[in-house]
Motif scaffolding. Structure first.
Motif, mmCIF file in Angstrom:
data_model
loop_
_atom_site.group_PDB
_atom_site.id
_atom_site.type_symbol
_atom_site.label_atom_id
_atom_site.label_comp_id
_atom_site.label_asym_id
_atom_site.label_seq_id
_atom_site.Cartn_x
_atom_site.Cartn_y
_atom_site.Cartn_z
ATOM 1 N N LEU A 127 0.833 -1.209 0.000
ATOM 2 C CA LEU A 127 0.000 0.000 0.000
ATOM 3 C C LEU A 127 0.868 1.260 0.000
ATOM 4 O O LEU A 127 0.609 2.206 -0.757
ATOM 5 N N ILE A 128 1.902 1.278 0.845
ATOM 6 C CA ILE A 128 2.791 2.443 0.900
ATOM 7 C C ILE A 128 3.520 2.613 -0.424
ATOM 8 O O ILE A 128 3.695 3.732 -0.922
ATOM 9 N N GLY A 129 3.956 1.499 -1.021
ATOM 10 C CA GLY A 129 4.646 1.568 -2.306
ATOM 11 C C GLY A 129 3.777 2.169 -3.387
ATOM 12 O O GLY A 129 4.249 2.947 -4.225
ATOM 13 N N ALA A 130 2.487 1.847 -3.385
ATOM 14 C CA ALA A 130 1.570 2.424 -4.370
ATOM 15 C C ALA A 130 1.456 3.931 -4.182
ATOM 16 O O ALA A 130 1.341 4.691 -5.151
ATOM 17 N N ARG A 131 1.496 4.382 -2.935
ATOM 18 C CA ARG A 131 1.447 5.826 -2.663
ATOM 19 C C ARG A 131 2.707 6.526 -3.168
ATOM 20 O O ARG A 131 2.641 7.569 -3.815
ATOM 21 N N THR A 132 3.871 5.952 -2.840
ATOM 22 C CA THR A 132 5.127 6.618 -3.210
ATOM 23 C C THR A 132 5.325 6.636 -4.716
ATOM 24 O O THR A 132 5.956 7.540 -5.264
ATOM 25 N N ASP A 133 4.745 5.647 -5.416
ATOM 26 C CA ASP A 133 4.835 5.623 -6.876
ATOM 27 C C ASP A 133 4.093 6.809 -7.480
ATOM 28 O O ASP A 133 4.434 7.271 -8.587
ATOM 29 N N THR A 134 3.098 7.317 -6.774
ATOM 30 C CA THR A 134 2.338 8.466 -7.277
ATOM 31 C C THR A 134 2.867 9.792 -6.716
ATOM 32 O O THR A 134 2.311 10.850 -7.003
ATOM 33 N N GLY A 135 3.900 9.705 -5.888
ATOM 34 C CA GLY A 135 4.467 10.909 -5.305
ATOM 35 C C GLY A 135 3.731 11.423 -4.103
ATOM 36 O O GLY A 135 4.019 12.511 -3.594
ATOM 37 N N ALA A 136 2.756 10.639 -3.583
ATOM 38 C CA ALA A 136 1.950 11.113 -2.458
ATOM 39 C C ALA A 136 2.485 10.654 -1.114
ATOM 40 O O ALA A 136 2.038 11.138 -0.078
ATOM 41 N N ALA A 167 5.491 9.340 1.888
ATOM 42 C CA ALA A 167 6.568 9.969 2.646
ATOM 43 C C ALA A 167 7.914 9.715 1.988
ATOM 44 O O ALA A 167 8.038 8.957 1.028
ATOM 45 N N GLU A 168 8.949 10.398 2.531
ATOM 46 C CA GLU A 168 10.324 10.179 2.078
ATOM 47 C C GLU A 168 10.821 8.876 2.685
ATOM 48 O O GLU A 168 11.210 8.822 3.839
ATOM 49 N N LEU A 169 10.795 7.830 1.891
ATOM 50 C CA LEU A 169 11.186 6.512 2.352
ATOM 51 C C LEU A 169 12.248 5.946 1.417
ATOM 52 O O LEU A 169 12.448 6.459 0.303
ATOM 53 N N PRO A 170 12.949 4.902 1.831
ATOM 54 C CA PRO A 170 13.941 4.289 0.945
ATOM 55 C C PRO A 170 13.322 3.888 -0.389
ATOM 56 O O PRO A 170 12.142 3.538 -0.463
ATOM 57 N N ASP A 171 14.122 3.959 -1.454
ATOM 58 C CA ASP A 171 13.606 3.584 -2.776
ATOM 59 C C ASP A 171 13.106 2.136 -2.777
ATOM 60 O O ASP A 171 12.110 1.830 -3.429
ATOM 61 N N ASP A 172 13.814 1.287 -2.064
ATOM 62 C CA ASP A 172 13.392 -0.109 -1.956
ATOM 63 C C ASP A 172 12.890 -0.358 -0.544
ATOM 64 O O ASP A 172 13.669 -0.431 0.407
ATOM 65 N N LEU A 173 11.574 -0.461 -0.402
ATOM 66 C CA LEU A 173 10.994 -0.647 0.929
ATOM 67 C C LEU A 173 11.420 -1.969 1.570
ATOM 68 O O LEU A 173 11.367 -2.122 2.792
ATOM 69 N N ASP A 174 11.857 -2.919 0.741
ATOM 70 C CA ASP A 174 12.325 -4.191 1.284
ATOM 71 C C ASP A 174 13.626 -4.031 2.067
ATOM 72 O O ASP A 174 14.036 -4.955 2.783
ATOM 73 N N ASP A 175 14.279 -2.868 1.922
ATOM 74 C CA ASP A 175 15.494 -2.621 2.700
ATOM 75 C C ASP A 175 15.178 -2.313 4.166
ATOM 76 O O ASP A 175 16.078 -2.336 5.013
ATOM 77 N N LEU A 176 13.934 -1.997 4.460
ATOM 78 C CA LEU A 176 13.552 -1.718 5.838
ATOM 79 C C LEU A 176 13.559 -3.019 6.651
ATOM 80 O O LEU A 176 13.160 -4.076 6.152
ATOM 81 N N ASP A 177 13.988 -2.912 7.891
ATOM 82 C CA ASP A 177 13.959 -4.057 8.799
ATOM 83 C C ASP A 177 12.757 -3.881 9.728
ATOM 84 O O ASP A 177 12.752 -2.987 10.580
ATOM 85 N N ILE A 178 11.751 -4.704 9.538
ATOM 86 C CA ILE A 178 10.508 -4.577 10.300
ATOM 87 C C ILE A 178 10.305 -5.837 11.137
ATOM 88 O O ILE A 178 10.271 -6.950 10.596
ATOM 89 N N GLU A 179 10.164 -5.654 12.431
ATOM 90 C CA GLU A 179 9.953 -6.778 13.327
ATOM 91 C C GLU A 179 8.712 -6.520 14.179
ATOM 92 O O GLU A 179 8.566 -5.438 14.759
ATOM 93 N N LEU A 180 7.834 -7.507 14.234
ATOM 94 C CA LEU A 180 6.618 -7.406 15.033
ATOM 95 C C LEU A 180 6.754 -8.344 16.222
ATOM 96 O O LEU A 180 7.153 -9.496 16.071
#
Length: 287
Positions: free
Chosen positions: A148-157, A159-172
């Motif tokens: 969902l976030i990737g679809a937003r960034t593709d339209t320029g809407a 936040a300033e996030l890494p070009d590749d969101l898979d580079d983020l380390d997310i732990e739940l």
């Protein structure tokens, strides 16, 4: 004057009544015995109660529920509370009295054991199974949120996030909770912490938002069960809004606490759009 009944007639009537009473007693005895057996034997049911709620944007037992490294995180003002039910163990002995009282109660529910726990497994196997469901829901929640976030960034809407969101380390992290029902709130939590409403604001709008729902990697929200009890847990812990899978909207509305707003969602995008509309004052679907 009418004739007095003869002694023989009186004896016959009394004897007939006596025999009928004996026959009725003999017929009733097996029924009474059966009811006593049912009342004393354990039954294949589970008694469930409103469980804990946890703000996925905050901490649980001293650790962040959602930990993300690789970018700066937002600091939202509201809460996103996943909800749970507390059920008796699969090997608990549930009696008829508990089944009957649970049927007439708003604060607990009686459900078939096989509807809550997978059949044919012992307690340890069930614990492993529900833990696996939770881990799967965490992975799919992250995938759905990043899509969902990737679809937003593709339209320029976005936040300033890494070009590749898979580079983020997310732990739940969430201990002692099993099953897939936190998926929707996990996904919303990742979206809120990384991108909010996509325009610099919070999805929550500073509110306490609660909800439930399994989630698929493509964002579809699935039914989970126990929704009426979860709405009570949400209201108890201060929620104003409850996000409910669309398929369980009718069930939730039948017993929802007064003042808790129910919003049906079929996808993660539905949930995000509903929260944005709630903040902007636009029409919001309801159960």
């Amino acid at each position: 004057m009418p004739a007095e009944p003869s002694a023989a007639t009186s004896r016959f009537s009394a004897g007939s009544r006596s025999r009928r009473a004996v026959v009725l007693a003999l017929c009733a005895a097996p029924v009474v015995a059966l009811l006593l057996v049912v009342a004393l034997l354990p039954l294949p049911f589970v008694v469930a109660y409103p469980g804990a709620t946890v703000d996925v944007l905050g901490d649980a037992e001293g650790e962040a529920v959602i930990e993300i490294s690789g970018t700066e995180l937002r600091e939202p003002a509201g809460e996103l509370r996943m909800t749970t039910i507390l059920a008796t163990p699969p090997d608990a002995e549930i009696r008829l009295s508990e089944v009957v009282s649970g049927y007439f109660s708003d604060d607990r529910a009686v459900m078939p054991r096989d509807a809550v726990y997978p059949p044919g497994r012992d307690t340890e196997e069930i614990r492993d199974y529900t833990t696996g469901q939770m881990l799967d829901s965490q992975r799919t929640a992250v995938a759905a949120a990043l899509a969902l976030i990737g679809a937003r960034t593709d339209t320029g809407a976005g936040a300033e996030l890494p070009d590749d969101l898979d580079d983020l380390d997310i732990e739940l992290r969430l201990e002692d909770v099993g099953g897939p029902s936190a998926g929707l709130l996990f996904a919303l939590g990742v979206v809120e912490l990384l991108d909010g409403d996509g325009e610099g604001g919070d999805l929550t709008g500073g509110r306490v938002i609660a909800g439930t729902g399994a989630i698929a990697a493509d964002g579809r929200v699935g039914s989970v069960g126990g929704v009426p009890l979860k709405t009570r847990a949400a209201e108890r812990d201060g929620a104003e809004v409850f996000l409910v899978p669309s398929a369980e909207c009718a069930e939730a509305s039948r017993s929802a606490p007064d003042g808790l707003r129910l919003i049906p969602v079929s996808t993660l995008d539905d949930a995000v759009r509903a929260l944005e509309a709630l903040e902007s004052g636009d029409p919001v679907p309801s159960c």
